[in-house]
Design a protein around this motif. Structure first.
Motif, short mmCIF file in Angstrom:
data_model
loop_
_atom_site.label_atom_id
_atom_site.label_comp_id
_atom_site.label_asym_id
_atom_site.label_seq_id
_atom_site.Cartn_x
_atom_site.Cartn_y
_atom_site.Cartn_z
N GLY A 1 67.53 -13.55 1.92
CA GLY A 1 68.04 -14.05 3.19
C GLY A 1 66.95 -14.42 4.18
N TYR A 2 65.71 -14.59 3.70
CA TYR A 2 64.60 -14.91 4.59
C TYR A 2 64.53 -16.39 4.95
CZ TYR A 2 62.68 -10.34 3.25
OH TYR A 2 62.48 -9.00 3.01
N LEU A 3 65.24 -17.23 4.22
CA LEU A 3 65.12 -18.67 4.41
C LEU A 3 66.46 -19.30 4.82
CD1 LEU A 3 63.13 -19.51 1.14
CD2 LEU A 3 62.20 -18.98 3.41
N ASN A 4 66.39 -20.19 5.79
CA ASN A 4 67.57 -20.99 6.06
C ASN A 4 67.53 -22.19 5.13
OD1 ASN A 4 65.95 -23.07 7.23
ND2 ASN A 4 66.10 -22.11 9.26
N GLU A 5 68.51 -23.05 5.18
CA GLU A 5 68.59 -24.17 4.25
C GLU A 5 67.40 -25.12 4.39
OE1 GLU A 5 71.67 -27.63 2.71
OE2 GLU A 5 72.38 -26.10 4.10
N GLU A 6 67.00 -25.39 5.61
CA GLU A 6 65.87 -26.29 5.83
C GLU A 6 64.57 -25.69 5.27
OE1 GLU A 6 63.38 -27.88 9.66
OE2 GLU A 6 65.56 -27.92 9.81
N GLN A 7 64.36 -24.40 5.51
CA GLN A 7 63.17 -23.74 4.99
C GLN A 7 63.19 -23.72 3.46
OE1 GLN A 7 63.93 -20.12 7.17
NE2 GLN A 7 62.09 -20.42 8.43
N PHE A 8 64.36 -23.43 2.89
CA PHE A 8 64.47 -23.42 1.43
C PHE A 8 64.11 -24.79 0.86
CE2 PHE A 8 66.80 -24.39 -2.43
CZ PHE A 8 66.44 -23.34 -3.26
N ASN A 9 64.71 -25.84 1.42
CA ASN A 9 64.45 -27.19 0.91
C ASN A 9 62.98 -27.57 1.06
OD1 ASN A 9 67.12 -27.56 0.16
ND2 ASN A 9 67.69 -28.48 2.11
N SER A 10 62.38 -27.22 2.17
CA SER A 10 60.97 -27.52 2.40
C SER A 10 60.08 -26.78 1.39
CB SER A 10 60.58 -27.13 3.83
OG SER A 10 59.20 -27.30 4.03
N ARG A 11 60.34 -25.50 1.20
CA ARG A 11 59.51 -24.72 0.26
C ARG A 11 59.78 -25.13 -1.18
NH1 ARG A 11 59.38 -18.55 1.49
NH2 ARG A 11 58.07 -18.71 -0.37
N PHE A 12 61.02 -25.52 -1.48
CA PHE A 12 61.34 -26.02 -2.81
C PHE A 12 60.52 -27.27 -3.08
CE2 PHE A 12 63.54 -28.40 -6.02
CZ PHE A 12 64.15 -27.47 -6.83
N ASP A 13 60.55 -28.21 -2.15
CA ASP A 13 59.79 -29.46 -2.30
C ASP A 13 58.29 -29.18 -2.41
OD1 ASP A 13 62.16 -30.87 -2.21
OD2 ASP A 13 61.94 -31.45 -0.10
N GLU A 14 57.81 -28.24 -1.63
CA GLU A 14 56.39 -27.87 -1.69
C GLU A 14 56.03 -27.31 -3.08
OE1 GLU A 14 54.10 -24.09 -0.01
OE2 GLU A 14 54.78 -25.42 1.59
N ALA A 15 56.93 -26.51 -3.64
CA ALA A 15 56.67 -25.88 -4.94
C ALA A 15 56.61 -26.89 -6.07
CB ALA A 15 57.73 -24.81 -5.23
N VAL A 16 57.49 -27.88 -6.04
CA VAL A 16 57.56 -28.82 -7.16
C VAL A 16 56.72 -30.07 -6.93
CG1 VAL A 16 59.81 -27.98 -7.91
CG2 VAL A 16 59.70 -29.92 -6.36
N GLY A 17 56.26 -30.28 -5.71
CA GLY A 17 55.37 -31.41 -5.44
C GLY A 17 55.94 -32.74 -5.87
N ASP A 18 55.10 -33.53 -6.53
CA ASP A 18 55.47 -34.88 -6.95
C ASP A 18 55.85 -34.94 -8.42
OD1 ASP A 18 54.94 -35.90 -4.41
OD2 ASP A 18 52.82 -36.18 -4.86
#
Length: 121
Positions: free
Chosen positions: A46-63
């Motif tokens: 529960g540490y992430l809201n939807e925006e944070q989750f999406n941002s960190r998800f995108d950061e993790a998978v990169g390009d």
């Protein structure tokens, strides 16, 4: 939360539709999966809201390509599944303790993804 459920269902469908073959993950993909596992642990806690989750998800998978992202996401889910193996549904405290320990581990520390890894299945 709906987006994640839809994404998970589409991921499962995509993985099941792939032909059976040997799977080799590069160090980049393994690092991304480990990073994404940390994101999933933080989200489950529960540490992430939807925006944070999406941002960190995108950061993790990169390009990476969609196919690579599907495999990385499946591997990250495997980390969490393994972490919670043997925890019965009524033991949320144990599950949270394991997720918290993983989230706070060196594996999830910034820069921990710099280790080179490869796996062939």
């Amino acid at each position: 939360m709906k987006f994640r459920n839809v994404f998970l269902l589409s991921l499962v469908a995509a993985v099941l539709s792939l032909p059976a073959q040997a799977l080799t993950l590069s160090s980049v993909e393994l690092n991304a999966a480990a990073h994404l596992g940390c994101v999933l642990a933080d989200d489950a806690l529960g540490y992430l809201n939807e925006e944070q989750f999406n941002s960190r998800f995108d950061e993790a998978v990169g390009d990476l390509s969609d196919e690579q992202v599907d495999v990385i996401y499946a591997k990250a889910l495997g980390y969490i599944d393994g972490l919670l193996f043997g925890v019965s549904p009524g033991n949320a405290d144990i599950a949270n303790q394991r997720l918290e320990a993983y989230s706070n581990s060196g594996s999830c520390a910034y820069g921990a993804q710099a280790v080179s890894r490869t796996v062939s299945l």
